[in-house]
Design a protein around this motif. Structure first.
Motif, PDB file in Angstrom:
ATOM      1  N   ALA A  25     -13.402  10.212  -5.460  1.00  6.27           N
ATOM      2  CA  ALA A  25     -14.830  10.149  -5.782  1.00  6.27           C
ATOM      3  C   ALA A  25     -15.646  11.105  -4.923  1.00  6.27           C
ATOM      4  O   ALA A  25     -16.746  11.528  -5.324  1.00  6.27           O
ATOM      5  CB  ALA A  25     -15.339   8.717  -5.617  1.00  6.27           C
ATOM      6  N   ARG A  26     -15.138  11.454  -3.750  1.00  2.00           N
ATOM      7  CA  ARG A  26     -15.854  12.372  -2.857  1.00  2.00           C
ATOM      8  C   ARG A  26     -15.587  13.841  -3.177  1.00  2.00           C
ATOM      9  O   ARG A  26     -16.169  14.729  -2.544  1.00  2.00           O
ATOM     10  CB  ARG A  26     -15.480  12.080  -1.402  1.00  2.00           C
ATOM     11  N   LEU A  27     -14.699  14.113  -4.102  1.00  3.50           N
ATOM     12  CA  LEU A  27     -14.413  15.495  -4.474  1.00  3.50           C
ATOM     13  C   LEU A  27     -15.602  16.123  -5.190  1.00  3.50           C
ATOM     14  O   LEU A  27     -16.427  15.416  -5.798  1.00  3.50           O
ATOM     15  CB  LEU A  27     -13.200  15.543  -5.400  1.00  3.50           C
ATOM     16  N   SER A  65      -4.622   2.708  -1.193  1.00  8.57           N
ATOM     17  CA  SER A  65      -5.803   1.847  -1.248  1.00  8.57           C
ATOM     18  C   SER A  65      -7.100   2.627  -1.085  1.00  8.57           C
ATOM     19  O   SER A  65      -8.167   2.147  -1.480  1.00  8.57           O
ATOM     20  CB  SER A  65      -5.720   0.768  -0.163  1.00  8.57           C
ATOM     21  N   GLY A  66      -7.015   3.838  -0.559  1.00  6.73           N
ATOM     22  CA  GLY A  66      -8.212   4.642  -0.357  1.00  6.73           C
ATOM     23  C   GLY A  66      -8.321   5.841  -1.263  1.00  6.73           C
ATOM     24  O   GLY A  66      -9.266   6.630  -1.136  1.00  6.73           O
ATOM     25  N   ASP A  78       0.829  -1.206   0.000  1.00  9.40           N
ATOM     26  CA  ASP A  78       0.000   0.000   0.000  1.00  9.40           C
ATOM     27  C   ASP A  78       0.867   1.260   0.000  1.00  9.40           C
ATOM     28  O   ASP A  78       0.841   2.075   0.924  1.00  9.40           O
ATOM     29  CB  ASP A  78      -0.934  -0.020   1.210  1.00  9.40           C
ATOM     30  N   ALA A  79       1.660   1.404  -1.041  1.00 13.00           N
ATOM     31  CA  ALA A  79       2.507   2.576  -1.253  1.00 13.00           C
ATOM     32  C   ALA A  79       2.763   2.684  -2.745  1.00 13.00           C
ATOM     33  O   ALA A  79       2.634   1.690  -3.479  1.00 13.00           O
ATOM     34  CB  ALA A  79       3.825   2.455  -0.490  1.00 13.00           C
ATOM     35  N   ALA A 126      -2.288  13.648   1.624  1.00 16.14           N
ATOM     36  CA  ALA A 126      -3.355  14.570   2.012  1.00 16.14           C
ATOM     37  C   ALA A 126      -4.040  15.068   0.747  1.00 16.14           C
ATOM     38  O   ALA A 126      -3.375  15.618  -0.145  1.00 16.14           O
ATOM     39  CB  ALA A 126      -2.794  15.738   2.805  1.00 16.14           C
ATOM     40  N   VAL A 127      -5.328  14.841   0.661  1.00 16.13           N
ATOM     41  CA  VAL A 127      -6.128  15.346  -0.456  1.00 16.13           C
ATOM     42  C   VAL A 127      -6.790  16.633   0.046  1.00 16.13           C
ATOM     43  O   VAL A 127      -7.677  16.596   0.901  1.00 16.13           O
ATOM     44  CB  VAL A 127      -7.174  14.312  -0.896  1.00 16.13           C
TER      45      VAL A 127
END
Length: 370
Positions: free
Chosen positions: A62-64, A55-56, A22-23, A37-38
């Protein structure tokens, strides 16, 4: 005001095997990023900030807001873009590891060498050879000082200063970049053998520069500076300097592409020391990895800069090697591809040790569950 997006890599790990895969490999280099950080900003304020691992990331994007979705995909792709080698004349410079660019100033008022290499051609040639032999992948030659308060130089005189140095460095087999903001000097330098155009004004100083750079087919370095006229250090008006620099570099990239320069020929430089206070410089340096989201290789030019003196009892430029190496390592840890430095031997040695540590980390499975 339109919302703006920034994806900032926060943490690095020794390799993907350390975190069950997961990198991601940052910009195709030797650094693996784990947390990001988004960030969404509007009207000078951060309105949302979510920390995720690879992974997320799909869920976070999609939440943007709908208008930021395509930009989110582009930045995420940019962070993972593996940049191909640069073919610079007869030399190939790989960008999957940090490379060192040696500085050669042929000016009478350089802050670091005081004009030694303009006044004494033999010393200039010896210094260039020493940098080349020490492992400089590129030698960056400039004929005009860009320190605060420096006087502008007539382009004919600037060309007369740099062309002999370029011809000598090319003849000894070095890849050369020309540090100038004037199209006539760019042209003379390219004719003399320069393979990269490094413009501290990001092709804004002269409207003819963009046209020439595009027609030349050479890679270009676009640097952030607060001013765009004679004074590159003009009083800035930052809301949040790290994000403002990102926005500037994004606009510079897009302007260059619209002007006919392929994105894979663009290198971006956040412009440490140009129109920035000590606090501004530190903020930009601590966000270096974020600029990979723009999808271009990065250049860091922090060697012997004023900020090092400010943090070390105002030592003069020639005694700032330790601080320069610290900033070079910061750049390597952030995945920066090109390090523009005065102290080539020391920086190449630091890079080689850093690279050995990174190689060992990728192959060391001790402590992992078998």
């Amino acid at each position: 005001m339109t919302a703006r997006l920034y994806i900032h890599p926060l943490t690095a790990v020794s390799g993907p095997q350390a975190v069950e895969g997961d990198a991601v490999r940052l910009a195709g280099g030797m650094v693996y990023a784990r947390e990001f950080a988004v960030i969404v900003r509007r009207d000078g304020k951060t309105i949302s900030r979510e920390v995720v691992t690879p992974s997320g990331i799909d869920s976070a994007l999609a939440r943007l807001p709908d208008e930021l979705g395509p930009e989110g995909e582009r930045q995420w792709s940019g962070l993972r873009t593996a940049h191909p080698p640069m073919q610079l004349g007869s030399r190939t410079v790989r960008l999957d590891q940090p490379q060192v660019m040696g500085i050669l100033n042929v000016t009478p008022d350089s802050f670091s060498d005081g004009g030694r290499f303009m006044d004494d051609p033999e010393e200039m040639r010896a210094h260039a050879a020493a940098m080349h032999e020490a492992g400089a992948a590129i030698i960056d030659i400039g004929g005009e000082s860009t320190r605060p308060g420096a006087k502008a130089v007539w382009e004919g005189e600037e060309a007369q200063r740099v062309v002999p140095a370029i011809e000598h460095c090319v003849a000894m087999g070095a890849a050369v970049s020309i540090d100038t903001r004037r199209p006539a000097v760019m042209e003379a330098a390219v004719v003399a053998g320069a393979a990269i155009i490094n413009d501290v004004s990001a092709l804004r100083y002269d409207p003819r520069s963009l046209e020439f750079a595009a027609a030349s087919g050479k890679p270009v370095v676009l640097m952030h500076a607060s001013g765009n006229g004679e004074d590159l250090h003009a009083e800035p008006d930052y809301e949040a300097v790290a994000f403002d620099v990102f926005d500037f570099l994004k606009d510079a990239r897009d302007r260059a592409v619209a002007g006919g320069i392929a994105q894979d020929r663009i290198v971006l430089d956040p412009g440490v020391g140009f129109g920035k206070s000590l606090a501004d410089n530190l903020a930009v340096l601590n966000h270096l990895a974020m600029y990979h989201a723009l999808g271009c290789p990065l250049l860091l030019g922090a060697s012997r800069k004023r900020m090092i003196g400010a943090l070390s009892n105002e030592v003069p430029a020639h005694r700032r090697t330790g601080g320069s190496l610290a900033l070079a390592q910061l750049g390597m840890d952030a995945g920066v591809q090109l390090l523009r430095v005065h102290d080539v031997f020391e920086t190449v040695q630091a890079r080689n040790v850093w690279r050995g540590l990174r190689d060992a980390a990728l192959t060391d499975f001790a402590g992992l569950v078998s």
